[in-house]
Write a protein that holds these residues in place. Structure first.
Motif, PDB file in Angstrom:
ATOM      1  N   GLN A   1       0.822  -1.202   0.000  1.00 43.36           N
ATOM      2  CA  GLN A   1       0.000   0.000   0.000  1.00 43.36           C
ATOM      3  C   GLN A   1       0.857   1.254   0.000  1.00 43.36           C
ATOM      4  O   GLN A   1       1.986   1.244   0.500  1.00 43.36           O
ATOM      5  CB  GLN A   1      -0.960   0.014   1.186  1.00 43.36           C
ATOM      6  CG  GLN A   1      -0.315  -0.209   2.533  1.00 43.36           C
ATOM      7  CD  GLN A   1      -1.330  -0.008   3.660  1.00 43.36           C
ATOM      8  OE1 GLN A   1      -2.140   0.914   3.625  1.00 43.36           O
ATOM      9  NE2 GLN A   1      -1.278  -0.857   4.664  1.00 43.36           N
ATOM     10  N   ALA A   2       0.316   2.332  -0.585  1.00 42.63           N
ATOM     11  CA  ALA A   2       1.039   3.608  -0.613  1.00 42.63           C
ATOM     12  C   ALA A   2       0.029   4.733  -0.792  1.00 42.63           C
ATOM     13  O   ALA A   2      -1.065   4.524  -1.314  1.00 42.63           O
ATOM     14  CB  ALA A   2       2.034   3.614  -1.766  1.00 42.63           C
ATOM     15  N   ASP A   3       0.471   5.936  -0.391  1.00 40.52           N
ATOM     16  CA  ASP A   3      -0.443   7.073  -0.475  1.00 40.52           C
ATOM     17  C   ASP A   3      -0.556   7.649  -1.875  1.00 40.52           C
ATOM     18  O   ASP A   3      -1.453   8.435  -2.161  1.00 40.52           O
ATOM     19  CB  ASP A   3       0.001   8.178   0.500  1.00 40.52           C
ATOM     20  CG  ASP A   3      -0.259   7.740   1.937  1.00 40.52           C
ATOM     21  OD1 ASP A   3      -1.178   6.913   2.127  1.00 40.52           O
ATOM     22  OD2 ASP A   3       0.472   8.185   2.840  1.00 40.52           O
ATOM     23  N   SER A   4       0.427   7.328  -2.726  1.00 37.86           N
ATOM     24  CA  SER A   4       0.343   7.831  -4.099  1.00 37.86           C
ATOM     25  C   SER A   4       0.687   6.708  -5.066  1.00 37.86           C
ATOM     26  O   SER A   4       1.320   5.709  -4.680  1.00 37.86           O
ATOM     27  CB  SER A   4       1.335   8.981  -4.307  1.00 37.86           C
ATOM     28  OG  SER A   4       2.653   8.456  -4.264  1.00 37.86           O
ATOM     29  N   LEU A   5       0.303   6.895  -6.324  1.00 39.62           N
ATOM     30  CA  LEU A   5       0.603   5.878  -7.339  1.00 39.62           C
ATOM     31  C   LEU A   5       2.114   5.772  -7.550  1.00 39.62           C
ATOM     32  O   LEU A   5       2.662   4.688  -7.747  1.00 39.62           O
ATOM     33  CB  LEU A   5      -0.085   6.238  -8.652  1.00 39.62           C
ATOM     34  CG  LEU A   5      -1.598   5.996  -8.694  1.00 39.62           C
ATOM     35  CD1 LEU A   5      -2.214   6.655  -9.928  1.00 39.62           C
ATOM     36  CD2 LEU A   5      -1.921   4.501  -8.676  1.00 39.62           C
ATOM     37  N   GLU A   6       2.810   6.932  -7.489  1.00 39.63           N
ATOM     38  CA  GLU A   6       4.274   6.935  -7.697  1.00 39.63           C
ATOM     39  C   GLU A   6       4.949   6.077  -6.629  1.00 39.63           C
ATOM     40  O   GLU A   6       5.810   5.250  -6.923  1.00 39.63           O
ATOM     41  CB  GLU A   6       4.857   8.359  -7.607  1.00 39.63           C
ATOM     42  CG  GLU A   6       4.512   9.264  -8.761  1.00 39.63           C
ATOM     43  CD  GLU A   6       3.175   9.969  -8.575  1.00 39.63           C
ATOM     44  OE1 GLU A   6       2.376   9.544  -7.712  1.00 39.63           O
ATOM     45  OE2 GLU A   6       2.920  10.931  -9.320  1.00 39.63           O
ATOM     46  N   GLU A   7       4.523   6.317  -5.403  1.00 37.28           N
ATOM     47  CA  GLU A   7       5.130   5.579  -4.293  1.00 37.28           C
ATOM     48  C   GLU A   7       4.827   4.077  -4.414  1.00 37.28           C
ATOM     49  O   GLU A   7       5.685   3.227  -4.170  1.00 37.28           O
ATOM     50  CB  GLU A   7       4.550   6.132  -2.981  1.00 37.28           C
ATOM     51  CG  GLU A   7       5.370   5.815  -1.752  1.00 37.28           C
ATOM     52  CD  GLU A   7       4.581   6.124  -0.474  1.00 37.28           C
ATOM     53  OE1 GLU A   7       4.692   5.344   0.468  1.00 37.28           O
ATOM     54  OE2 GLU A   7       3.829   7.137  -0.461  1.00 37.28           O
ATOM     55  N   LEU A   8       3.600   3.782  -4.828  1.00 36.88           N
ATOM     56  CA  LEU A   8       3.214   2.372  -4.986  1.00 36.88           C
ATOM     57  C   LEU A   8       4.085   1.720  -6.064  1.00 36.88           C
ATOM     58  O   LEU A   8       4.612   0.612  -5.877  1.00 36.88           O
ATOM     59  CB  LEU A   8       1.736   2.271  -5.378  1.00 36.88           C
ATOM     60  CG  LEU A   8       1.159   0.863  -5.374  1.00 36.88           C
ATOM     61  CD1 LEU A   8       0.976   0.349  -3.936  1.00 36.88           C
ATOM     62  CD2 LEU A   8      -0.193   0.807  -6.088  1.00 36.88           C
ATOM     63  N   ALA A   9       4.247   2.448  -7.200  1.00 34.12           N
ATOM     64  CA  ALA A   9       5.055   1.921  -8.312  1.00 34.12           C
ATOM     65  C   ALA A   9       6.474   1.638  -7.840  1.00 34.12           C
ATOM     66  O   ALA A   9       7.081   0.620  -8.187  1.00 34.12           O
ATOM     67  CB  ALA A   9       5.059   2.922  -9.457  1.00 34.12           C
ATOM     68  N   GLU A  10       6.998   2.554  -7.053  1.00 35.20           N
ATOM     69  CA  GLU A  10       8.365   2.385  -6.543  1.00 35.20           C
ATOM     70  C   GLU A  10       8.460   1.126  -5.667  1.00 35.20           C
ATOM     71  O   GLU A  10       9.388   0.339  -5.795  1.00 35.20           O
ATOM     72  CB  GLU A  10       8.716   3.608  -5.722  1.00 35.20           C
ATOM     73  CG  GLU A  10      10.198   3.902  -5.703  1.00 35.20           C
ATOM     74  CD  GLU A  10      10.424   5.288  -5.140  1.00 35.20           C
ATOM     75  OE1 GLU A  10      10.849   5.344  -3.990  1.00 35.20           O
ATOM     76  OE2 GLU A  10      10.112   6.278  -5.853  1.00 35.20           O
ATOM     77  N   LYS A  11       7.446   0.957  -4.814  1.00 39.14           N
ATOM     78  CA  LYS A  11       7.470  -0.189  -3.899  1.00 39.14           C
ATOM     79  C   LYS A  11       7.430  -1.520  -4.646  1.00 39.14           C
ATOM     80  O   LYS A  11       8.004  -2.500  -4.206  1.00 39.14           O
ATOM     81  CB  LYS A  11       6.278  -0.130  -2.936  1.00 39.14           C
ATOM     82  CG  LYS A  11       6.469   0.845  -1.797  1.00 39.14           C
ATOM     83  CD  LYS A  11       5.353   0.686  -0.775  1.00 39.14           C
ATOM     84  CE  LYS A  11       5.645   1.524   0.448  1.00 39.14           C
ATOM     85  NZ  LYS A  11       4.540   1.560   1.391  1.00 39.14           N
ATOM     86  N   ILE A  12       6.715  -1.558  -5.770  1.00 39.62           N
ATOM     87  CA  ILE A  12       6.614  -2.836  -6.482  1.00 39.62           C
ATOM     88  C   ILE A  12       7.534  -2.870  -7.705  1.00 39.62           C
ATOM     89  O   ILE A  12       7.475  -3.802  -8.514  1.00 39.62           O
ATOM     90  CB  ILE A  12       5.148  -3.161  -6.879  1.00 39.62           C
ATOM     91  CG1 ILE A  12       4.558  -2.062  -7.761  1.00 39.62           C
ATOM     92  CG2 ILE A  12       4.291  -3.401  -5.650  1.00 39.62           C
ATOM     93  CD1 ILE A  12       3.146  -2.371  -8.270  1.00 39.62           C
ATOM     94  N   ASN A  13       8.365  -1.851  -7.821  1.00 40.17           N
ATOM     95  CA  ASN A  13       9.396  -1.818  -8.849  1.00 40.17           C
ATOM     96  C   ASN A  13       8.827  -1.855 -10.265  1.00 40.17           C
ATOM     97  O   ASN A  13       9.271  -2.641 -11.098  1.00 40.17           O
ATOM     98  CB  ASN A  13      10.361  -3.004  -8.611  1.00 40.17           C
ATOM     99  CG  ASN A  13      11.667  -2.803  -9.337  1.00 40.17           C
ATOM    100  OD1 ASN A  13      12.009  -1.664  -9.681  1.00 40.17           O
ATOM    101  ND2 ASN A  13      12.365  -3.892  -9.605  1.00 40.17           N
TER     102      ASN A  13
END
Ligand SMILES: Cc1cc2nc3c(=O)[nH]c(=O)nc-3n(C[C@H](O)[C@H](O)[C@H](O)COP(=O)(O)OP(=O)(O)OC[C@H]3O[C@@H](n4cnc5c(N)ncnc54)[C@H](O)[C@@H]3O)c2cc1C
Lengths: 149, 548
Positions: B407-419
């Protein structure tokens, strides 16, 4: 709510029985599915267990809080609170001297799965508890008796 | 190379059936009812196979319940539809045989065993094709509730599903919609039914068929795994099986029916025959291609070897069944509003709501430059609107977010987390949100087919399967390569007799279900086409073998 109570007679006097039961590290690995536990303070600990729900097995993290530790009455009461699963419950350990060489050990455990599908999980959990309680109590009994020689 | 006849058989019968799924149980029942002495060998300690853990739907065009309800259907319409779907990978004769026999087979089972069905509301998987049926004239039958206490002590032998154990019928599930409005499900009642031994879904198929075998005193030998065929003068006359760590020889004077599933749990066979990986099959870990090996051993011609019943899965790490990680099927999750599936570039690549077998295909697409599977790893992405309203696997709406969801607060952060590519994901979501507002998905036609709407939320306006992703928190879960089973194997005659490379039947050897070259080719006709074809060719093989 699934509840189980298991009693057994340990062929040992009260002192060594209570001495064993009151040190969690000694019996924790006898709990089916036990993986680890971490003590947060003298009352609270977090347990990681692999538990069966029907034909499914899940790793469950539970916070265990000792609510009553009575050295006089040889009685421990605790509460359970699921960390990664919605579940609450509690239990008791009671040791009662039967004679100089025998002690009765009673282990009581209740768990209530919460959340929307809790009623279904409880049905699956019910039949699983009895063997867990029995296995644990019997292993504790065997270990104490072994230590007694 | 098949084994030669031993001096003495350890067990003997006339018709020997291998496996206790939707192919094996009808094969045993029909062989018995046509006068043969029957024995069944089952590898595991449990009866039911993958069928027992399935949805239990059976695809039966032109069935008796449709007739009773005044729903019109014809073999010709179904034929046009099936031929369009199978894409020439299956013979017209085999499809025709399926369509001829499936209504008769179901009627026979209803009349002669305790199994009972109802009509569902599931459309064919391509309702837009000629000859297809819509949901209001469904060809899919769903099993009714069954009381497993009818089995007496043998109840303990039933395989139980780790994920589909909630005893509700198709129509109840349509009414309560556990996937959209789980709060409407009478969970207490479900608990009571479970406690009282009531089963449904796949159990509603296997438990009554098992009972029918018990009533007929058909011997089912558990914990016995057939490993090779015994042949004499080009004829199959028995098998060698492993039991209690020993090899035993079982003679079958009239025939051996291979009904022991596909090879989705055999790494070597999957690598040899499938064009892409199946890393997380959703069937129990029991089918390792033994039927295929026995067929090859007897000199069978093989067909449909590159195909499988595709099904995307996901895992909850640490959740196990039968001592290994449980792979859960993903079906309604990907079809709900506010959820899309993206590849490493953050791009959508599939109609998320399409039928499982077909939406699986792009997951195996190879990039011609990198020679890698271009859509892997794939991720389901959804937002807080979804989380507030719908379950995702076991994460219920309104309940805490489990550790296994990223989970993440933004799509960018989510993308980063799942590479994955953050700019790609952001652009995809913006574009998709625009499509939702226009109520049209020009890229993948999501929502155009009636089937796409079945697993969506019909309260969602204007489309049951389209919803924006705009409300943080954003979530991700990896989509894995599952399977309901493989569907290649020995080719057969119309009666289920295995044929050799020259098209000649191998006397004494039959195949049915996922053990045979499937009638469906690369396709999936409609809900229940797998169990339907397994039952039909098991039924036919049982009759033919008994008459030898
Ligand atoms: C979650 C899920 C939902 C599904 N829902 C549906 C649905 O609603 N409708 C539908 O049509 N399909 C559905 N499917 C697919 C369908 O269930 C299977 O493809 C079908 O049941 C396969 O039937 P089978 O008889 O060929 O194999 P199985 O049912 O797997 O039976 C094979 C049996 O053979 C035994 N066996 C294996 N090797 C040996 C050996 N060497 N000797 C003896 N025994 C052996 C196995 O233990 C097993 O019991 C679903 C599948 C899954 C996983």
């Amino acid at each position: 709510m699934p509840v189980v109570e298991y009693k057994c007679i340990v062929k040992a006097p009260m002192e060594p029985v209570w001495g064993f039961v009151s040190v969690i590290e000694k019996w924790a690995p006898f709990l089916k599915g036990y993986e680890e536990h971490e003590e947060l303070n003298d009352k609270e600990s977090v347990w990681t267990l692999k538990g069966d729900v029907g034909v499914l097995s899940r790793t469950v993290k539970m916070k265990v809080t000792i609510t009553n530790w009575d050295d006089e009455a040889k009685r421990v009461e605790f509460e359970l609170d699921g960390i990664n699963e919605k579940a609450t419950g509690g239990g008791t350990f009671i040791a009662t001297s039967e004679s100089d060489s025998e002690t009765e050990l009673i282990f009581k455990l209740e768990i209530n799965a919460g959340g929307m599908i809790g009623p279904v999980v409880n049905v699956l959990l019910g039949p699983m508890l009895k063997p867990v309680a029995k296995e644990m109590a019997e292993k504790i009994k065997a270990r104490i008796e072994e230590l007694q020689g | 190379m098949a084994i030669k006849k031993p001096g003495k058989w350890d067990l003997e019968t006339e018709v020997l059936v291998l496996g206790t799924g939707c192919a094996g149980l009808p094969a045993a029942i029909l062989a018995h009812d046509n006068g043969a002495k029957v024995m069944v060998l089952e590898r595991t300690a449990k009866v039911g196979g993958t069928t027992a853990v399935s949805g239990g739907g059976v695809w039966v065009p032109n069935n008796h319940l449709m007739k009773e309800k005044g729903i019109k259907d014809s073999k010709e319409a179904a034929m046009t539809y099936c031929k369009r779907l199978s894409g020439g990978k299956s013979s017209d004769e085999l499809i025709e045989k399926y369509l001829d026999v499936v209504p008769e087979m179901i009627q026979y089972m209803v009349d002669n065993t305790p199994i009972k069905f109802e009509i569902t509301e599931l459309s064919d998987y391509h309702p837009e094709f000629e000859g297809a049926h819509q949901g209001n004239e469904s060809r899919t039958l769903g099993p009714l509730l069954y009381d497993t206490n009818e089995l007496g002590d043998a109840k303990e032998n039933l395989r139980v599903s780790p994920t589909m154990s909630m005893p509700m019928t198709f129509s109840e599930s349509r009414q309560w919609k556990p996937t959209c409005t789980p709060e409407k499900v009478p969970w207490e009642k479900m608990g009571e039914r479970l406690a009282n031994g009531i089963t449904c879904w796949g159990g509603g198929v296997t438990a009554p068929l098992y009972k029918a075998c018990l009533d007929r005193k058909i011997e089912i030998v558990l914990n016995t795994r057939a490993i090779d065929v015994v042949m004499e003068d080009g004829k199959v006359i028995g098998v060698v099986a492993q039991q209690d760590g020993k090899d035993i020889c079982v003679g079958a004077s009239k025939g051996v029916i291979l009904a022991c599933g596909g090879f989705e749990w055999n790494e070597e066979l999957k690598t040899d025959f499938l064009p892409g990986p199946i890393t997380h099959p959703c069937s129990p870990p029991i089918n390792e291609g033994d039927a295929l090996k026995m067929g090859m051993s007897a000199g069978a011609a093989l067909g449909n070897m590159s195909e499988q019943w595709g099904w995307i899965s996901a895992i909850i790490p640490g959740e196990e069944s039968e001592g290994i990680q449980l792979n859960r099927g993903i079906i309604y999750e990907r079809s709900m509003p506010h959820c899309i599936i993206v590849n490493p570039k953050g791009k959508r690549f599939v109609n998320e709501s399409a039928a499982y077998n077909d939406m699986f295909k792009p997951f195996w697409e190879v990039d011609e430059n990198t020679l890698k599977f271009k859509n892997l790893p794939a991720w389901a992405i959804f937002d807080q609107q979804y989380k507030d309203k719908y379950p995702f696997l076991t994460a219920m709406p309104g309940e805490d977010v489990p550790e296994w969801l990223v989970q993440a607060d933004s799509l960018e952060e989510l993308a980063e987390k799942i590479n994955i590519d953050a700019a790609g994901l952001k652009e995809t979501v913006e574009k998709f949100n625009g499509y939702v507002k226009d109520n049209k998905d020009p890229d993948f036609a999501r929502g155009d087919s009636e089937y796409d709407l079945y697993w969506g939320d019909d309260r969602n306006e204007p489309c049951a399967c389209l919803g924006t992703l705009e409300k943080p928190v954003f979530y991700a879960c990896e989509m894995l390569l599952g399977s309901l089973g493989t569907k290649g194997g020995p080719k057969t005659t119309l009666d289920g007799q295995v044929i050799d490379a020259h098209g000649k039947p191998i006397t004494g050897l039959y195949a049915a279900g996922n053990a045979m070259a499937s009638v469906a080719g690369g396709s999936y006709f409609g809900g229940g086409a797998t169990i339907g074809s397994g039952m039909v060719f098991g039924y036919l093989a049982g009759i033919h073998a008994a008459k030898q």
